[in-house]
Design a protein around this motif. Structure first.
Motif, PDB file in Angstrom:
ATOM      1  N   GLY A 181     -70.323  38.523  60.657  1.00 53.21           N
ATOM      2  CA  GLY A 181     -68.992  37.997  60.932  1.00 53.21           C
ATOM      3  C   GLY A 181     -68.994  36.479  61.036  1.00 53.21           C
ATOM      4  O   GLY A 181     -68.108  35.798  60.500  1.00 53.21           O
ATOM      5  N   TYR A 182     -69.986  35.942  61.742  1.00 55.75           N
ATOM      6  CA  TYR A 182     -70.109  34.482  61.841  1.00 55.75           C
ATOM      7  C   TYR A 182     -70.365  33.857  60.468  1.00 55.75           C
ATOM      8  O   TYR A 182     -69.800  32.821  60.123  1.00 55.75           O
ATOM      9  CB  TYR A 182     -71.239  34.105  62.803  1.00 55.75           C
ATOM     10  N   TYR A 183     -71.241  34.513  59.681  1.00 51.00           N
ATOM     11  CA  TYR A 183     -71.544  33.996  58.342  1.00 51.00           C
ATOM     12  C   TYR A 183     -70.287  33.946  57.479  1.00 51.00           C
ATOM     13  O   TYR A 183     -70.025  32.950  56.790  1.00 51.00           O
ATOM     14  CB  TYR A 183     -72.603  34.871  57.667  1.00 51.00           C
ATOM     15  N   MET A 184     -69.507  35.020  57.513  1.00 53.54           N
ATOM     16  CA  MET A 184     -68.295  35.063  56.702  1.00 53.54           C
ATOM     17  C   MET A 184     -67.315  33.978  57.122  1.00 53.54           C
ATOM     18  O   MET A 184     -66.693  33.324  56.277  1.00 53.54           O
ATOM     19  CB  MET A 184     -67.631  36.438  56.822  1.00 53.54           C
ATOM     20  N   LYS A 185     -67.182  33.769  58.434  1.00 56.96           N
ATOM     21  CA  LYS A 185     -66.238  32.763  58.893  1.00 56.96           C
ATOM     22  C   LYS A 185     -66.670  31.366  58.467  1.00 56.96           C
ATOM     23  O   LYS A 185     -65.872  30.550  58.018  1.00 56.96           O
ATOM     24  CB  LYS A 185     -66.113  32.820  60.424  1.00 56.96           C
ATOM     25  N   ILE A 186     -67.986  31.085  58.592  1.00 54.00           N
ATOM     26  CA  ILE A 186     -68.493  29.776  58.191  1.00 54.00           C
ATOM     27  C   ILE A 186     -68.371  29.578  56.684  1.00 54.00           C
ATOM     28  O   ILE A 186     -67.933  28.524  56.200  1.00 54.00           O
ATOM     29  CB  ILE A 186     -69.970  29.611  58.617  1.00 54.00           C
ATOM     30  N   SER A 187     -68.725  30.623  55.914  1.00 53.54           N
ATOM     31  CA  SER A 187     -68.733  30.482  54.456  1.00 53.54           C
ATOM     32  C   SER A 187     -67.318  30.392  53.885  1.00 53.54           C
ATOM     33  O   SER A 187     -67.108  29.770  52.843  1.00 53.54           O
ATOM     34  CB  SER A 187     -69.474  31.655  53.817  1.00 53.54           C
ATOM     35  N   LYS A 188     -66.331  31.007  54.572  1.00 56.65           N
ATOM     36  CA  LYS A 188     -64.961  31.009  54.032  1.00 56.65           C
ATOM     37  C   LYS A 188     -64.094  29.894  54.600  1.00 56.65           C
ATOM     38  O   LYS A 188     -63.184  29.415  53.931  1.00 56.65           O
ATOM     39  CB  LYS A 188     -64.289  32.362  54.324  1.00 56.65           C
ATOM     40  N   THR A 189     -64.373  29.501  55.855  1.00 55.49           N
ATOM     41  CA  THR A 189     -63.522  28.477  56.480  1.00 55.49           C
ATOM     42  C   THR A 189     -64.252  27.179  56.750  1.00 55.49           C
ATOM     43  O   THR A 189     -63.621  26.164  57.015  1.00 55.49           O
ATOM     44  CB  THR A 189     -62.924  28.995  57.802  1.00 55.49           C
ATOM     45  N   GLY A 190     -65.583  27.226  56.750  1.00 54.37           N
ATOM     46  CA  GLY A 190     -66.368  26.017  57.006  1.00 54.37           C
ATOM     47  C   GLY A 190     -66.563  25.697  58.472  1.00 54.37           C
ATOM     48  O   GLY A 190     -67.097  24.656  58.818  1.00 54.37           O
ATOM     49  N   SER A 191     -66.108  26.599  59.357  1.00 50.34           N
ATOM     50  CA  SER A 191     -66.275  26.359  60.791  1.00 50.34           C
ATOM     51  C   SER A 191     -66.255  27.683  61.526  1.00 50.34           C
ATOM     52  O   SER A 191     -65.857  28.722  61.002  1.00 50.34           O
ATOM     53  CB  SER A 191     -65.159  25.463  61.322  1.00 50.34           C
ATOM     54  N   LEU A 192     -66.686  27.655  62.791  1.00 49.35           N
ATOM     55  CA  LEU A 192     -66.633  28.828  63.654  1.00 49.35           C
ATOM     56  C   LEU A 192     -65.334  28.870  64.440  1.00 49.35           C
ATOM     57  O   LEU A 192     -65.066  29.806  65.144  1.00 49.35           O
ATOM     58  CB  LEU A 192     -67.829  28.825  64.614  1.00 49.35           C
TER      59      LEU A 192
END
Length: 297
Positions: free
Chosen positions: A286-297
């Protein structure tokens, strides 16, 4: 542009607007994890209110669309009820709650492969979750669910993942549509009998075996291939790529105290239980997807 009646010209068009939900009367009385972020917050408040009261009946399930079996999502519902079980268990109040899983088909989860049904049955029995299968939902009420035979399942909190259907606005177009209202495309994501129009993701009618399911990674593949095929056509190379060979079911089904990796494609299917560590793998993803899609946590 939303709400706009302007006309736009194009050389190529990619349609990727998602789908509508199959409506069931009273659906506003349910909560969902497959919608706007605000809906998850509302669900959290409702669940925490029941936890504060110390007792209750919770029903979790998903719907189907007999016109397109790919347009249903059972995975999030399974994850939800298993996580609720473990959440209540950690609060030491699980015995005060009745958990029920409902679905209109006799064997929910069959799409995941031959190993899924015995595994799910074992989990439902182990977690003391009541199964309510094989009856279509007729109506949702504030205090429960009415089924096609007029039987009623009482519920203080109903969590429901509706099946999908084609967006209503497509009925006003001259695009070729499936019986469920999705856009018909070929293997290259090109809309049938059109020039320069592509459709990807949930809005497209997937072609494949009976177990095929609309999933995010399939939408990504279709989007990538649509872009590739457009560029290929523009350059005159004609080395088109088709999405069909990449159709599969792939997910990490989180249970709150572990998880299972589920995979199925044209050649094989398997389920690998991951006690304890699986839950943390899912959270990390979930963290990976958020970082990869939005660039931030």
């Amino acid at each position: 542009v939303a709400g706009s009646k302007n006309q736009y010209s194009f050389d190529y068009l990619i349609m990727a607007s998602g789908n509508d939900k199959v409506h069931i009367p009273g659906i506003d009385h349910t909560h969902s994890v497959c919608g706007k972020p605000e809906l998850a917050i509302d669900l959290e408040k409702k669940l925490n209110g029941l936890v504060a009261s110390g007792t209750g009946k919770i029903a979790v399930g998903f719907g189907g669309n007999p016109k397109d079996m790919s347009a249903m999502r059972g995975g999030p519902a399974f994850e939800m009820i298993f996580n609720i079980h473990n959440y209540l268990k950690r609060k030491k109040i699980r015995n005060n709650f009745e958990l029920t899983f409902f679905a209109p088909m006799p064997e929910p989860g069959a799409k995941m492969g031959k190993g899924a049904l015995p595994m799910l049955k074992k989990m439902f029995d182990h977690y003391n979750i009541v199964k309510h299968f094989g009856k279509k939902m007729k109506e949702f009420r504030p205090d429960g669910i009415v089924f096609e035979d007029d039987s009623v399942l009482e519920s203080n909190l109903t969590i429901f993942v509706p099946a999908g259907k084609g967006p209503s606005y497509l009925s006003q177009s001259d695009l070729p549509l499936s019986e469920a209202g999705f856009i018909k495309v070929n293997d290259y994501c090109q809309v049938e009998n059109t020039q320069g129009i592509y459709a990807v993701g949930d809005i497209a009618a997937l072609q494949g075996p009976e177990w095929v399911a609309k999933q995010g990674h399939i939408a990504e593949i279709m989007g990538q291939y649509a872009a590739h095929n457009i560029l290929s056509e523009i350059s005159g190379k004609n080395d088109f790529k088709g999405y069909a060979e990449h159709l599969n079911i792939l997910c990490i089904m989180d249970t709150g105290d572990g998880a299972a990796i589920v995979f199925r494609n044209h050649k094989k299917s398997f389920i690998i239980p991951l006690p304890i560590v699986g839950h943390w793998i899912k959270k990390a993803f979930g963290y990976y997807m958020k970082i990869s899609k939005t660039g931030s946590l």
